[in-house]
Design a protein around this motif. Structure first.
Motif, mmCIF file in Angstrom:
data_model
loop_
_atom_site.group_PDB
_atom_site.id
_atom_site.type_symbol
_atom_site.label_atom_id
_atom_site.label_comp_id
_atom_site.label_asym_id
_atom_site.label_seq_id
_atom_site.Cartn_x
_atom_site.Cartn_y
_atom_site.Cartn_z
ATOM 1 N N LYS A 205 101.110 23.934 -74.475
ATOM 2 C CA LYS A 205 100.516 23.761 -73.156
ATOM 3 C C LYS A 205 100.472 22.289 -72.776
ATOM 4 O O LYS A 205 100.711 21.933 -71.615
ATOM 5 C CB LYS A 205 99.122 24.372 -73.130
ATOM 6 C CG LYS A 205 99.120 25.901 -73.117
ATOM 7 C CD LYS A 205 97.717 26.455 -73.034
ATOM 8 C CE LYS A 205 97.734 27.979 -72.926
ATOM 9 N NZ LYS A 205 96.363 28.552 -72.867
ATOM 10 N N ARG A 206 100.165 21.423 -73.745
ATOM 11 C CA ARG A 206 100.146 19.994 -73.478
ATOM 12 C C ARG A 206 101.546 19.494 -73.128
ATOM 13 O O ARG A 206 101.721 18.686 -72.215
ATOM 14 C CB ARG A 206 99.600 19.254 -74.702
ATOM 15 C CG ARG A 206 99.300 17.775 -74.449
ATOM 16 C CD ARG A 206 98.760 17.112 -75.699
ATOM 17 N NE ARG A 206 97.579 17.785 -76.199
ATOM 18 C CZ ARG A 206 97.476 18.312 -77.411
ATOM 19 N NH1 ARG A 206 98.505 18.246 -78.250
ATOM 20 N NH2 ARG A 206 96.361 18.886 -77.795
ATOM 21 N N ARG A 207 102.540 20.007 -73.841
ATOM 22 C CA ARG A 207 103.921 19.619 -73.548
ATOM 23 C C ARG A 207 104.327 20.067 -72.151
ATOM 24 O O ARG A 207 104.961 19.326 -71.406
ATOM 25 C CB ARG A 207 104.847 20.259 -74.582
ATOM 26 C CG ARG A 207 106.327 19.882 -74.443
ATOM 27 C CD ARG A 207 107.209 20.989 -74.953
ATOM 28 N NE ARG A 207 107.124 22.153 -74.092
ATOM 29 C CZ ARG A 207 107.327 23.405 -74.500
ATOM 30 N NH1 ARG A 207 107.579 23.649 -75.769
ATOM 31 N NH2 ARG A 207 107.258 24.407 -73.645
ATOM 32 N N ASP A 208 103.972 21.313 -71.794
ATOM 33 C CA ASP A 208 104.313 21.825 -70.465
ATOM 34 C C ASP A 208 103.633 21.008 -69.360
ATOM 35 O O ASP A 208 104.215 20.767 -68.301
ATOM 36 C CB ASP A 208 103.906 23.292 -70.353
ATOM 37 C CG ASP A 208 104.771 24.200 -71.225
ATOM 38 O OD1 ASP A 208 105.865 23.753 -71.630
ATOM 39 O OD2 ASP A 208 104.350 25.343 -71.501
ATOM 40 N N ALA A 209 102.385 20.586 -69.627
ATOM 41 C CA ALA A 209 101.664 19.787 -68.637
ATOM 42 C C ALA A 209 102.339 18.433 -68.444
ATOM 43 O O ALA A 209 102.467 17.935 -67.309
ATOM 44 C CB ALA A 209 100.212 19.606 -69.072
ATOM 45 N N VAL A 210 102.801 17.833 -69.531
ATOM 46 C CA VAL A 210 103.487 16.548 -69.450
ATOM 47 C C VAL A 210 104.794 16.684 -68.691
ATOM 48 O O VAL A 210 105.127 15.861 -67.831
ATOM 49 C CB VAL A 210 103.738 15.986 -70.862
ATOM 50 C CG1 VAL A 210 104.647 14.763 -70.792
ATOM 51 C CG2 VAL A 210 102.420 15.623 -71.541
ATOM 52 N N LEU A 211 105.547 17.756 -68.987
ATOM 53 C CA LEU A 211 106.815 17.986 -68.297
ATOM 54 C C LEU A 211 106.594 18.223 -66.804
ATOM 55 O O LEU A 211 107.378 17.769 -65.962
ATOM 56 C CB LEU A 211 107.542 19.173 -68.929
ATOM 57 C CG LEU A 211 108.065 18.964 -70.355
ATOM 58 C CD1 LEU A 211 108.675 20.255 -70.894
ATOM 59 C CD2 LEU A 211 109.105 17.843 -70.400
ATOM 60 N N MET B 132 93.704 35.144 -76.657
ATOM 61 C CA MET B 132 94.736 34.113 -76.706
ATOM 62 C C MET B 132 95.869 34.489 -75.778
ATOM 63 O O MET B 132 96.463 35.553 -75.907
ATOM 64 C CB MET B 132 95.282 33.966 -78.131
ATOM 65 C CG MET B 132 94.235 33.507 -79.119
ATOM 66 S SD MET B 132 94.931 33.325 -80.771
ATOM 67 C CE MET B 132 93.471 32.813 -81.671
ATOM 68 N N THR B 133 96.151 33.657 -74.825
ATOM 69 C CA THR B 133 97.160 33.956 -73.827
ATOM 70 C C THR B 133 98.543 33.595 -74.331
ATOM 71 O O THR B 133 98.715 32.701 -75.151
ATOM 72 C CB THR B 133 96.876 33.166 -72.536
ATOM 73 O OG1 THR B 133 96.838 31.781 -72.861
ATOM 74 C CG2 THR B 133 95.552 33.585 -71.940
ATOM 75 N N PRO B 134 99.574 34.311 -73.814
ATOM 76 C CA PRO B 134 100.937 34.014 -74.231
ATOM 77 C C PRO B 134 101.344 32.609 -73.822
ATOM 78 O O PRO B 134 100.837 32.043 -72.869
ATOM 79 C CB PRO B 134 101.770 35.080 -73.497
ATOM 80 C CG PRO B 134 100.804 36.152 -73.139
ATOM 81 C CD PRO B 134 99.498 35.450 -72.912
ATOM 82 N N VAL B 135 102.291 32.051 -74.542
ATOM 83 C CA VAL B 135 102.808 30.726 -74.206
ATOM 84 C C VAL B 135 104.292 30.857 -73.913
ATOM 85 O O VAL B 135 104.970 31.736 -74.431
ATOM 86 C CB VAL B 135 102.579 29.714 -75.351
ATOM 87 C CG1 VAL B 135 101.108 29.492 -75.559
ATOM 88 C CG2 VAL B 135 103.210 30.213 -76.648
ATOM 89 N N SER B 136 104.775 29.973 -73.064
ATOM 90 C CA SER B 136 106.193 30.003 -72.722
ATOM 91 C C SER B 136 106.970 29.092 -73.661
ATOM 92 O O SER B 136 106.519 28.007 -74.002
ATOM 93 C CB SER B 136 106.388 29.539 -71.275
ATOM 94 O OG SER B 136 105.915 28.216 -71.112
ATOM 95 N N VAL B 137 108.151 29.568 -74.065
ATOM 96 C CA VAL B 137 109.007 28.791 -74.947
ATOM 97 C C VAL B 137 110.385 28.725 -74.316
ATOM 98 O O VAL B 137 110.972 29.756 -73.978
ATOM 99 C CB VAL B 137 109.098 29.439 -76.342
ATOM 100 C CG1 VAL B 137 109.985 28.613 -77.255
ATOM 101 C CG2 VAL B 137 107.713 29.605 -76.946
ATOM 102 N N SER B 138 110.919 27.512 -74.124
ATOM 103 C CA SER B 138 112.242 27.362 -73.537
ATOM 104 C C SER B 138 113.292 27.946 -74.471
ATOM 105 O O SER B 138 113.075 28.094 -75.669
ATOM 106 C CB SER B 138 112.542 25.887 -73.270
ATOM 107 O OG SER B 138 112.640 25.179 -74.491
ATOM 108 N N GLN B 139 114.468 28.267 -73.905
ATOM 109 C CA GLN B 139 115.536 28.877 -74.683
ATOM 110 C C GLN B 139 115.999 27.963 -75.815
ATOM 111 O O GLN B 139 116.252 28.413 -76.938
ATOM 112 C CB GLN B 139 116.719 29.202 -73.767
ATOM 113 C CG GLN B 139 117.828 30.010 -74.435
ATOM 114 C CD GLN B 139 117.360 31.370 -74.894
ATOM 115 O OE1 GLN B 139 116.549 31.999 -74.228
ATOM 116 N NE2 GLN B 139 117.842 31.811 -76.038
ATOM 117 N N SER B 140 116.104 26.656 -75.527
ATOM 118 C CA SER B 140 116.563 25.717 -76.556
ATOM 119 C C SER B 140 115.557 25.596 -77.685
ATOM 120 O O SER B 140 115.931 25.555 -78.862
ATOM 121 C CB SER B 140 116.817 24.342 -75.938
ATOM 122 O OG SER B 140 115.629 23.824 -75.352
#
Length: 224
Positions: free
Chosen positions: A213-219, A1-9
């Motif tokens: 990941k889906r959210r990041d792809a949409v952004l 399972m690869t790490p995921v990025s999370v924005s500061q907010s």
């Protein structure tokens, strides 16, 4: 399972949500630990079934956001949880509502339970974070980290809580049986964690990872 990025907010929002969740589970566990049950002839309490939720949340925090943030949740939750646990435990001592007047008199028995929960929470969770982070870095298999952290973290949590709360307690039943109750409590929590919460950890992590990941792809698409 690869790490995921999370924005500061979003990380800040998740941390606040986790702090509230930790406090809620601690309060519930402090109430439920006052309610004894018999399982296959052994003495235990209902609190054994609620507290593993915290370890699940902590492990997901370490995995998704990081060890430092998980420690921040513990640090920010422990004092409010201690105060709230005492208030709730006094009002509902022995499982029944005793009225607001009970808050006017200091209850040393309940405070000892609340303080024991505070100490056990801090010690158990910090150890859980350390073990989980070490295991996830050294082993590829996703289940090793939550399983190992549950085994050692909940062992320390259980020993700390029951020894501080009930050794030579004013409650004759708990004073006489706290060792047995602690052992059964640990076995139950460990069984619940390994059979239920470790699989739940895997399912939740996969689901959260896909959503992020889906959210990041949409952004990324919107940015283009």
């Amino acid at each position: 399972m690869t790490p995921v990025s999370v924005s500061q907010s979003r990380a800040s929002f998740y941390l606040k949500l986790l702090i509230a969740f930790h406090i809620l589970i601690i309060i519930a566990s402090n109430y439920l630990v006052q309610l004894p049950i018999d399982l296959f002839g052994f003495h235990s309490t209902w609190g054994a079934f609620s507290f593993p939720f915290i370890f699940l949340a902590t492990d997901l925090t370490v995995r998704l956001i990081g060890k430092t943030e998980a420690r921040s949740v513990i640090t920010r939750a422990m004092i409010p949880a201690l105060i709230a646990s005492y208030i709730v435990s006094v009002l509902f001592h022995e499982g029944r509502f005793n009225g607001l007047a009970e808050l006017g008199e200091f209850n040393s028995f309940v405070f000892r339970i609340a303080f024991a929960s505070f100490a056990a929470y801090v010690l158990g969770q910090l150890l859980d974070v350390q073990v989980f982070d070490r295991m996830r870095r050294n082993y590829v298999q996703w289940w090793i980290a939550p399983a190992a952290s549950a085994i050692v973290g909940q062992a320390l949590d259980t020993v700390a809580f029951f020894s501080i709360a009930f050794w030579r307690s004013s409650n004759p039943f708990m004073a006489a049986h706290w060792g047995e109750i602690a052992l059964v409590d640990y076995v139950i929590k460990l069984a619940v964690s390994l059979l239920l919460f470790v699989p739940m950890y895997g399912v939740a992590l996969n689901a959260i990872t896909r959503i992020m990941k889906r959210r990041d792809a949409v952004l990324a698409t919107q940015a283009d």
